[in-house]
Design a protein around this motif. Structure first.
Motif, PDB file in Angstrom:
ATOM      1  N   GLU A  15      -1.500  34.979 -60.166  1.00  0.00           N
ATOM      2  CA  GLU A  15      -0.835  33.697 -59.960  1.00  0.00           C
ATOM      3  C   GLU A  15      -1.471  32.938 -58.795  1.00  0.00           C
ATOM      4  N   LEU A  16      -1.859  33.682 -57.754  1.00  0.00           N
ATOM      5  CA  LEU A  16      -2.486  33.068 -56.592  1.00  0.00           C
ATOM      6  C   LEU A  16      -3.814  32.412 -56.968  1.00  0.00           C
ATOM      7  N   ILE A  17      -4.638  33.121 -57.735  1.00  0.00           N
ATOM      8  CA  ILE A  17      -5.943  32.585 -58.132  1.00  0.00           C
ATOM      9  C   ILE A  17      -5.775  31.384 -59.060  1.00  0.00           C
ATOM     10  N   ALA A  18      -4.838  31.476 -60.001  1.00  0.00           N
ATOM     11  CA  ALA A  18      -4.585  30.347 -60.913  1.00  0.00           C
ATOM     12  C   ALA A  18      -4.114  29.125 -60.133  1.00  0.00           C
ATOM     13  N   PHE A  19      -3.252  29.346 -59.149  1.00  0.00           N
ATOM     14  CA  PHE A  19      -2.756  28.260 -58.304  1.00  0.00           C
ATOM     15  C   PHE A  19      -3.900  27.642 -57.504  1.00  0.00           C
ATOM     16  N   ALA A  20      -4.786  28.488 -56.966  1.00  0.00           N
ATOM     17  CA  ALA A  20      -5.929  27.993 -56.197  1.00  0.00           C
ATOM     18  C   ALA A  20      -6.849  27.135 -57.065  1.00  0.00           C
ATOM     19  N   LYS A  21      -7.100  27.573 -58.295  1.00  0.00           N
ATOM     20  CA  LYS A  21      -7.949  26.796 -59.206  1.00  0.00           C
ATOM     21  C   LYS A  21      -7.314  25.448 -59.538  1.00  0.00           C
ATOM     22  N   GLN A  22      -6.012  25.477 -59.777  1.00  0.00           N
ATOM     23  CA  GLN A  22      -5.288  24.244 -60.075  1.00  0.00           C
ATOM     24  C   GLN A  22      -5.355  23.278 -58.889  1.00  0.00           C
ATOM     25  N   GLU A  23      -5.174  23.810 -57.687  1.00  0.00           N
ATOM     26  CA  GLU A  23      -5.252  22.996 -56.475  1.00  0.00           C
ATOM     27  C   GLU A  23      -6.661  22.435 -56.279  1.00  0.00           C
ATOM     28  N   GLY A  24      -7.675  23.263 -56.555  1.00  0.00           N
ATOM     29  CA  GLY A  24      -9.051  22.809 -56.396  1.00  0.00           C
ATOM     30  C   GLY A  24      -9.370  21.615 -57.277  1.00  0.00           C
ATOM     31  N   ILE A  25      -8.919  21.680 -58.519  1.00  0.00           N
ATOM     32  CA  ILE A  25      -9.138  20.569 -59.450  1.00  0.00           C
ATOM     33  C   ILE A  25      -8.404  19.323 -58.989  1.00  0.00           C
ATOM     34  N   ALA A  26      -7.144  19.498 -58.559  1.00  0.00           N
ATOM     35  CA  ALA A  26      -6.335  18.357 -58.131  1.00  0.00           C
ATOM     36  C   ALA A  26      -6.956  17.660 -56.921  1.00  0.00           C
ATOM     37  N   TRP A  27      -7.425  18.445 -55.955  1.00  0.00           N
ATOM     38  CA  TRP A  27      -8.021  17.845 -54.755  1.00  0.00           C
ATOM     39  C   TRP A  27      -9.350  17.161 -55.073  1.00  0.00           C
ATOM     40  N   ALA A  28     -10.140  17.762 -55.937  1.00  0.00           N
ATOM     41  CA  ALA A  28     -11.419  17.143 -56.316  1.00  0.00           C
ATOM     42  C   ALA A  28     -11.182  15.885 -57.140  1.00  0.00           C
ATOM     43  N   GLU A  29     -10.231  15.951 -58.059  1.00  0.00           N
ATOM     44  CA  GLU A  29      -9.957  14.826 -58.957  1.00  0.00           C
ATOM     45  C   GLU A  29      -9.480  13.595 -58.188  1.00  0.00           C
ATOM     46  N   HIS A  30      -8.748  13.810 -57.104  1.00  0.00           N
ATOM     47  CA  HIS A  30      -8.191  12.693 -56.337  1.00  0.00           C
ATOM     48  C   HIS A  30      -8.948  12.443 -55.042  1.00  0.00           C
ATOM     49  N   PHE A  31     -10.171  13.002 -54.951  1.00  0.00           N
ATOM     50  CA  PHE A  31     -11.095  12.721 -53.846  1.00  0.00           C
ATOM     51  C   PHE A  31     -10.486  13.041 -52.481  1.00  0.00           C
ATOM     52  N   LEU A  32      -9.765  14.154 -52.404  1.00  0.00           N
ATOM     53  CA  LEU A  32      -9.244  14.634 -51.131  1.00  0.00           C
ATOM     54  C   LEU A  32     -10.274  15.568 -50.501  1.00  0.00           C
ATOM     55  N   THR A  33     -10.388  15.520 -49.189  1.00  0.00           N
ATOM     56  CA  THR A  33     -11.497  16.220 -48.537  1.00  0.00           C
ATOM     57  C   THR A  33     -11.199  17.704 -48.306  1.00  0.00           C
ATOM     58  N   LEU A  34     -12.284  18.476 -48.266  1.00  0.00           N
ATOM     59  CA  LEU A  34     -12.162  19.895 -47.961  1.00  0.00           C
ATOM     60  C   LEU A  34     -11.703  20.107 -46.521  1.00  0.00           C
ATOM     61  N   GLU A  35     -12.068  19.201 -45.645  1.00  0.00           N
ATOM     62  CA  GLU A  35     -11.653  19.307 -44.244  1.00  0.00           C
ATOM     63  C   GLU A  35     -10.133  19.313 -44.119  1.00  0.00           C
ATOM     64  N   LEU A  36      -9.470  18.414 -44.864  1.00  0.00           N
ATOM     65  CA  LEU A  36      -8.005  18.365 -44.832  1.00  0.00           C
ATOM     66  C   LEU A  36      -7.402  19.641 -45.406  1.00  0.00           C
ATOM     67  N   LYS A  37      -7.987  20.130 -46.502  1.00  0.00           N
ATOM     68  CA  LYS A  37      -7.443  21.329 -47.133  1.00  0.00           C
ATOM     69  C   LYS A  37      -7.561  22.534 -46.204  1.00  0.00           C
ATOM     70  N   LEU A  38      -8.714  22.668 -45.551  1.00  0.00           N
ATOM     71  CA  LEU A  38      -8.913  23.796 -44.653  1.00  0.00           C
ATOM     72  C   LEU A  38      -7.931  23.732 -43.487  1.00  0.00           C
ATOM     73  N   GLU A  39      -7.741  22.541 -42.931  1.00  0.00           N
ATOM     74  CA  GLU A  39      -6.775  22.383 -41.836  1.00  0.00           C
ATOM     75  C   GLU A  39      -5.367  22.765 -42.293  1.00  0.00           C
ATOM     76  N   TRP A  40      -5.018  22.352 -43.518  1.00  0.00           N
ATOM     77  CA  TRP A  40      -3.679  22.614 -44.035  1.00  0.00           C
ATOM     78  C   TRP A  40      -3.449  24.111 -44.273  1.00  0.00           C
TER      79      TRP A  40
END
Length: 273
Positions: free
Chosen positions: A66-91
């Motif tokens: 479930e964790l890996i599936a959630f991570a993949k889903q989050e990765g697509i969502a952040w890439a699709e909406h042009f959110l930065t990796l810097e923000l994700k890492l901080e979060w």
């Protein structure tokens, strides 16, 4: 195992019962992200506070799939909406620190990690799972970005292959700029498709806007001309530059079998207009 389950249940219970305190602590740990919470929710329908709890619960429950599936889903969502990796890492790092603060608060009352072995076991579970989430997220994010880049490039390349009809059966393809192997594949696909769809009988390819090309690209171009001939269409090459001709001659490449060569595009079109 029983001790681990107790630790897991206490952490989940604490977060559920102290939701507002948990949120405020998390936001205080992520200064840059906290100012963008609403914008991220509006832009991508991504609820960071809700997702933080999801990540923690998957982590302490050790629900790896479930964790890996959630991570993949989050990765697509952040890439699709042009959110930065810097923000994700901080979060995510803020989530990690906040989780440990929660454990510290629980410890003060219930001493759930008073044994050194319990603490190290819990530390390994939490850090391993959060690192696994980050790795899966980054891979998913990068894969989606790469696929999106290739799609955009393909669209641009298709637009850069303008086949212009000048009569019912004659069209012109002016080629401009550098041509690499990738672009040559786009040209081949576009040319053969248009010949089939538009019933082109003569295709004039103007090469005056092409600088020097590599030998392997010339080899590919020779195959494109062979494909055009197999489709029952006559290819005419115009605008051949002296340096390009020399390179083709010295490479042993000849186009005479599958294409005619003429001088300029303007002179050639006089015969068809």
């Amino acid at each position: 195992m029983q001790r681990t389950n107790i630790l897991r249940d206490e952490i989940k219970k604490y977060i559920n019962e102290n939701g507002e305190q948990f949120n405020q602590q998390l936001l205080s740990e992520a200064k840059n992200v906290s100012t963008k919470i609403k914008d991220i929710l509006d832009r991508g329908n991504i609820d960071l506070l809700k997702n933080a709890r999801t990540l923690i619960f998957y982590t302490v429950d050790q629900q790896e799939e479930e964790l890996i599936a959630f991570a993949k889903q989050e990765g697509i969502a952040w890439a699709e909406h042009f959110l930065t990796l810097e923000l994700k890492l901080e979060w995510v790092q803020a989530i990690r620190r906040t989780l440990w603060q929660c454990i510290d608060d629980i410890d003060e009352v219930k001493g759930i990690t008073k044994e050194r072995e319990d603490f190290y076991k819990l530390e390994k579970i939490i850090n391993d799972k959060i690192d696994q989430f980050l790795n899966s997220f980054f891979l998913s994010y990068s894969k989606y970005k790469d696929e999106m880049f290739l799609k955009q490039r393909e669209i641009v390349e298709h637009l850069s292959v303008p086949i212009i009809p000048v009569s019912d059966s004659v069209s012109v393809l002016p080629l401009i700029g550098t041509i690499d192997s990738y672009r040559m594949r786009i040209i081949e696909e576009k040319v053969l498709t248009d010949i089939s769809d538009s019933k082109i009988r003569t295709l004039v390819l103007d090469l005056s806007g092409i600088p020097m090309v590599e030998k392997d690209v010339i080899d590919q171009f020779e195959k494109v001309l062979a494909g055009i001939a197999m489709m029952g269409c006559k290819a005419i090459l115009t605008g051949l530059r002296p340096d390009l001709v020399r390179k083709m001659v010295h490479s042993g490449i000849r186009f005479e079998r599958d294409a005619e060569t003429r001088g300029t595009l303007q002179e050639t079109l006089k015969n068809y207009l």
